[in-house]
Design a protein around this motif. Sequence first.
Motif, PDB file in Angstrom:
ATOM      1  N   VAL A 106       0.654  39.549 -18.760  1.00  0.00           N
ATOM      2  CA  VAL A 106       0.187  38.316 -18.109  1.00  0.00           C
ATOM      3  C   VAL A 106      -1.331  38.192 -18.225  1.00  0.00           C
ATOM      4  O   VAL A 106      -1.856  37.147 -18.609  1.00  0.00           O
ATOM      5  CB  VAL A 106       0.613  38.288 -16.617  1.00  0.00           C
ATOM      6  CG1 VAL A 106      -0.119  37.182 -15.866  1.00  0.00           C
ATOM      7  CG2 VAL A 106       2.116  38.093 -16.512  1.00  0.00           C
TER       8      VAL A 106
ATOM      9  N   THR B  44      -2.107  37.395 -21.920  1.00  0.00           N
ATOM     10  CA  THR B  44      -1.649  36.112 -22.464  1.00  0.00           C
ATOM     11  C   THR B  44      -2.269  34.925 -21.734  1.00  0.00           C
ATOM     12  O   THR B  44      -2.645  33.933 -22.349  1.00  0.00           O
ATOM     13  CB  THR B  44      -0.115  36.033 -22.375  1.00  0.00           C
ATOM     14  OG1 THR B  44       0.408  37.253 -22.877  1.00  0.00           O
ATOM     15  CG2 THR B  44       0.423  34.881 -23.205  1.00  0.00           C
ATOM     16  N   TYR B  45      -2.364  35.028 -20.401  1.00  0.00           N
ATOM     17  CA  TYR B  45      -2.799  33.857 -19.643  1.00  0.00           C
ATOM     18  C   TYR B  45      -4.276  33.879 -19.267  1.00  0.00           C
ATOM     19  O   TYR B  45      -4.877  32.849 -19.054  1.00  0.00           O
ATOM     20  CB  TYR B  45      -1.935  33.678 -18.396  1.00  0.00           C
ATOM     21  CG  TYR B  45      -0.512  33.366 -18.749  1.00  0.00           C
ATOM     22  CD1 TYR B  45      -0.152  32.088 -19.186  1.00  0.00           C
ATOM     23  CD2 TYR B  45       0.471  34.348 -18.710  1.00  0.00           C
ATOM     24  CE1 TYR B  45       1.147  31.800 -19.561  1.00  0.00           C
ATOM     25  CE2 TYR B  45       1.779  34.070 -19.083  1.00  0.00           C
ATOM     26  CZ  TYR B  45       2.112  32.787 -19.494  1.00  0.00           C
ATOM     27  OH  TYR B  45       3.401  32.505 -19.880  1.00  0.00           O
ATOM     28  N   LEU B  46      -4.864  35.077 -19.151  1.00  0.00           N
ATOM     29  CA  LEU B  46      -6.271  35.135 -18.766  1.00  0.00           C
ATOM     30  C   LEU B  46      -7.152  35.637 -19.903  1.00  0.00           C
ATOM     31  O   LEU B  46      -8.377  35.687 -19.771  1.00  0.00           O
ATOM     32  CB  LEU B  46      -6.441  36.040 -17.535  1.00  0.00           C
ATOM     33  CG  LEU B  46      -5.590  35.635 -16.322  1.00  0.00           C
ATOM     34  CD1 LEU B  46      -5.727  36.655 -15.203  1.00  0.00           C
ATOM     35  CD2 LEU B  46      -5.989  34.254 -15.819  1.00  0.00           C
TER      36      LEU B  46
END
Lengths: 416, 289
Positions: free
Chosen positions: B52, B55-57
């Motif tokens: 996470v 991928t997202y930050l």
Amino acid sequence: MSISRRTLLRNTAALGAFAGAGLPHIWIKNADLAYAAGGEIKVGVLFSLTGTTAIIEESLNKATLLAIEEINAAGGIKGSKIVPIVEDPASDPATFSEKARKLVVGDKCVSVFGSYTSASRKAVLPVFERQNNLYWYPTLYEGRECSKNVIYTGAVPNQQQDEFVPWLVKKFGKKFYLIGSNYIYPKEENNYCKKLLEKLGGEVVAEEYVPLGHSEFSSVINKIRATQPNVIFSTVVGDSVVALHRQYKAAGLDPEKMPMASLTTSENEVAAMGGEAAAGHFTSAPYFMVHKSPENEKFVEAYKKRWGADKVTHFVSEACYFQTYLFKQAVEKLATSDLTPPNIRDAVKGEGMIAPQGKVQIEPDNLHTWLWPKIAQAKSNGQFEILVEAKDWLKPVPYAAYPGQSCTEKGLVEKS
Amino acid sequence: MDQFIEQIVTGLSIGSILLLVALGLSIIYGSMGIINLAHGEFVMLGAYAAWVFHTYLGLGLLASLLPIFLVVATFGWVIERYVLSLLNNRPLDTILATWGVGIMLQQAVRLMVGSELRYVQLPPALSDSMDVFGIPISSYRVFLFVVSITLFGATWVLMNRTTVGMKLRAIIQDRSVAASFGINAKRVYALTFAYGAGLAGLAGALVSPLKSVSPDMGTGYVVDAFMVVVLGGVQSLAGTVASAFILGELSGGIAFLQNDTVAKAIVLLAIVVLIRFRPEGLFTARVRA
């Protein structure tokens, strides 16, 4: 008035004859109604949505549902809608068998699409054979099966290896290191690979099997270093593929000198291991996402639109997609009152279509599929580059490794 | 000879991964006596957290280690505070409860992010291989070795040289006496459990670039972790280290000579035989009645 023993016998016999001739007729009529009731054709969709193989089976479920939705949106089959009944067998063979029974006996599905692993196919086989129903199996597998109740749309060993192994020997050399997960599929594939190598004068430096789900390959990598093969022939499956590729890369081995040649690594596994770990290795399969054809463009676009732009298609999900269309074609050939699983099986024999990979066709003898072998190399962007495309499609020979045996319409035949 | 050294180095690497995964359990099971069957799921949560963050930050693996530790430790704290402590940490009840928690975590992850395998990037600086005693070995494996030894050192200091550690040891000796000296047993237990969970999360994040990330990845790790702790001896941190490396060398060596399937079977058999004759494990000197 008394009834003589003779008349009683005669009457009873007549009643028996009536029952024998009449009742089955009523039953068959009921069965007809059940298989295409109220403009609906019920089919089962049996892929694991939970458990270990859900990783891949989820995409098979999605490809099957996509094809069904497309067929229904285009008016269904002769006006009847396909109604998918989705069950989750949880990656467990016993549950597969139980859910298959529910779909066939309880829901009266006229066909079931399902299974990724050989273990789960073997588990449901008795249900389909006893009920004389029809199972559509999309996965590449080890062959050596000849059921009249399964339509096999994935590749068998000769379709993945006949081109691949000679190509590898020519390009890289004769020393092969065979590594696979420890179950029937890798063993049968390696069995066939060894036969091909024998003919080509090749050498097997090691044949090794790791437990399913194994993720520590450092000792294997040491052995590869010690034996220095030209090719690492891999039939490792599932998350082990990811671990093997990553640890190969981290250990500093070079795919240009000692590539892995796999029968199981698809776009799906490459996405999970990352392009940099996959780059340079080879896979043999009938379909790759980058294959250029109008049918494939349509399939990939529809799949991404339905399930998300980051999703990939691969050689098993493609088979899920086209086998659903073959089912439609077979049902279209039948009158509604003739709609039974054995009739669908007979109707699909010799039936073909232009699939995303090219023209495919069901072989009437063994119910396996004519396919187009391809060899591709993985790139660091997570896609493959197709290097070799077969000039001609290849006949499925499920008993290729067993010269005395062949699968025919009459079942398994042993030649003496 | 080269091959022999190569195999020793490989064994050390396998052992360091085992140690990493088992360290959290060694605290929770070894010290607190809680049989935490959700340990594998904490490992899994750590791996997903790494995914996470990446991928997202856009955070690299090394930069996200501390946040991952805190996130999974918080999970652990909540589970101890609102599930286990309500069962008064009774061993049999906690087995069932942690097992259930594990299944729920697995399914929750599956429902939220799907069941496909996830990708965590190997830190680019560590993606090469380097020479150790003339043997080429992955830099990342060397890094894991250093990290696992460091984490062990930190844990040892925490247990033996800090107030919290002393309080914990006091509670383990006798909870009611410790409480009568003013130690808040509940709080210390919750913190310890959180620390163990955080370590498991770190382990998951650290192994994810070499292995694979999926909702049920924890199942394998929990077995490995229990093997290490049981063999090493409960309540013995040093025993955990020794047994991790013994198991690493043993399974690596047998896998080299035979194959991994045989290695797995022989190692399990050896442990079964050993605990038949030495139920307290290899390294526990004192056994309290």
